[in-house]
Design a protein around this motif. Structure first.
Motif, short mmCIF file in Angstrom:
data_model
loop_
_atom_site.label_atom_id
_atom_site.label_comp_id
_atom_site.label_asym_id
_atom_site.label_seq_id
_atom_site.Cartn_x
_atom_site.Cartn_y
_atom_site.Cartn_z
N VAL A 32 0.76 -1.23 -0.16
CA VAL A 32 -0.10 0.13 0.00
C VAL A 32 0.90 1.41 0.20
N PHE A 33 2.18 1.32 0.20
CA PHE A 33 2.93 2.36 0.33
C PHE A 33 2.85 3.05 -1.30
N ALA A 34 2.82 4.22 -1.49
CA ALA A 34 2.69 4.67 -2.62
C ALA A 34 4.05 5.11 -3.30
N ASN A 35 5.09 5.33 -2.43
CA ASN A 35 6.42 5.56 -3.01
C ASN A 35 7.48 5.38 -1.84
N GLU A 36 8.58 5.69 -2.02
CA GLU A 36 9.80 5.43 -1.40
C GLU A 36 9.77 6.44 0.14
N GLU A 37 9.20 7.48 0.08
CA GLU A 37 9.12 8.52 0.93
C GLU A 37 8.07 7.97 2.22
N GLU A 38 7.04 7.64 1.69
CA GLU A 38 5.85 7.19 2.50
C GLU A 38 6.27 5.96 3.03
N ALA A 39 6.99 4.87 2.42
CA ALA A 39 7.35 3.64 3.20
C ALA A 39 8.39 3.93 4.13
N THR A 40 9.35 4.91 3.82
CA THR A 40 10.75 5.39 4.77
C THR A 40 9.84 5.97 6.39
N THR A 41 8.90 6.87 5.96
CA THR A 41 8.21 7.74 7.01
C THR A 41 7.32 6.91 7.88
N SER A 42 6.48 6.05 7.06
CA SER A 42 5.68 5.22 7.95
C SER A 42 6.39 4.08 8.66
N LEU A 43 7.72 3.41 8.07
CA LEU A 43 8.48 2.49 8.93
C LEU A 43 9.10 3.05 10.02
N PHE A 44 9.97 4.31 9.85
CA PHE A 44 10.74 4.59 10.70
C PHE A 44 10.28 5.87 11.74
N GLY A 45 9.01 6.49 11.06
CA GLY A 45 8.66 7.90 11.75
C GLY A 45 9.19 8.99 11.35
N VAL A 46 8.69 10.14 11.92
CA VAL A 46 8.92 11.42 11.34
C VAL A 46 9.39 12.32 12.61
N SER A 47 10.31 13.14 12.72
CA SER A 47 10.69 14.32 13.81
C SER A 47 9.66 15.23 13.28
N PRO A 48 9.45 16.26 14.41
CA PRO A 48 8.66 17.52 14.28
C PRO A 48 9.42 18.45 13.19
N GLY A 49 8.79 18.85 12.33
CA GLY A 49 9.47 20.03 11.65
C GLY A 49 10.04 19.75 10.30
N VAL A 50 10.30 18.27 9.96
CA VAL A 50 11.03 17.96 8.83
C VAL A 50 10.42 18.04 7.55
N PHE A 51 8.90 18.10 7.69
CA PHE A 51 8.15 18.63 6.48
C PHE A 51 7.42 19.69 7.05
N SER A 52 7.03 20.44 6.07
CA SER A 52 5.91 21.57 6.40
C SER A 52 4.69 20.95 6.66
N GLY A 53 4.16 21.74 7.82
CA GLY A 53 2.76 20.90 8.30
C GLY A 53 2.95 19.49 8.83
N VAL A 54 3.96 18.91 9.26
CA VAL A 54 3.95 17.51 9.61
C VAL A 54 4.40 17.72 11.08
N SER A 55 3.58 16.82 11.83
CA SER A 55 4.22 16.72 13.32
C SER A 55 4.85 15.58 13.52
N ALA A 56 5.50 15.56 14.60
CA ALA A 56 6.13 14.23 15.04
C ALA A 56 5.23 13.00 14.94
N ARG A 57 5.55 11.82 14.51
CA ARG A 57 4.86 10.59 14.61
C ARG A 57 5.76 9.58 14.57
N LEU A 58 5.20 8.34 15.35
CA LEU A 58 5.91 7.25 15.51
C LEU A 58 5.83 6.30 14.09
#
Length: 190
Positions: free
Chosen positions: A47-73
């Protein structure tokens, strides 16, 4: 309570009809594994649309990495202390497979945009219905990743149709037990 039981029984029927027959490797045990280990997570990598979605979904995101994106596990962190089942892992882009391999080797999780890493203990189960040797040869799977995992081959349920009643009975019995219903005589009723 009766409605919840029916929902569980419907889910069990759905698992037997679709997942068991369509995807032979590990899928039949996903529901049980996720229930046995609290905090466990199952995800279909197709279901991952692309590499970026797969990476962020698996490893999580820090706050402020992308505009409008909050931290998520990520999925790995959400499954900490339990099991992360990644079905159709052959659908992961090559760079994501390499990142997953790095995580498997050192157990350190690097959230996207976070300089520090954290140790995460998780049992990683990878499922695919592809022939591993062919997938490596075709460049779909990373050799190092496949070489690093313990392989278990499960023949497709379509080749073991005689197992379907027992698997179904197991799901139904488990649902009955969870709702404190008697399971005696259930086998004869089926």
């Amino acid at each position: 309570m009766e409605r919840e039981l029916w929902t569980e029984l419907s889910a069990a029927i759905n698992v037997v009809d679709q997942e068991f027959c369509d995807n032979p490797d590990f899928v039949h045990s996903t529901a049980r594994v996720v229930r046995v280990y609290p905090g466990s997570v199952a995800h279909n990598c197709a279901v991952f649309a692309n590499e970026e979605e797969a990476t962020t979904s698996l490893f999580g995101v820090s706050p402020g990495v992308f505009s409008g994106v909050s931290a998520r596990l990520g999925l790995i962190e959400r499954a900490a202390g339990g099991v992360l089942f990644l079905d159709e892992f052959h659908a992961l882009p090559a760079r994501v497979q390499q990142s997953l391999l790095r995580f498997m080797e050192d157990g350190l999780l690097h959230r996207i945009g976070e300089p520090a890493s954290r140790r995460v203990k998780v049992i990683l189960v990878l499922g695919t219905n592809r022939d591993l040797c062919t997938a490596i040869k075709d460049g779909i799977l990373a050799f190092d990743l496949v070489n690093r995992v313990q392989r278990v081959h499960t023949p497709p349920l379509s080749a073991r149709r005689a197992d379907i009643p027992d698997i179904f009975l197991s799901h139904v019995s488990e649902a009955f037990r969870r709702h404190a219903l008697p399971v005696e005589g259930l086998e004869e009723a089926m």
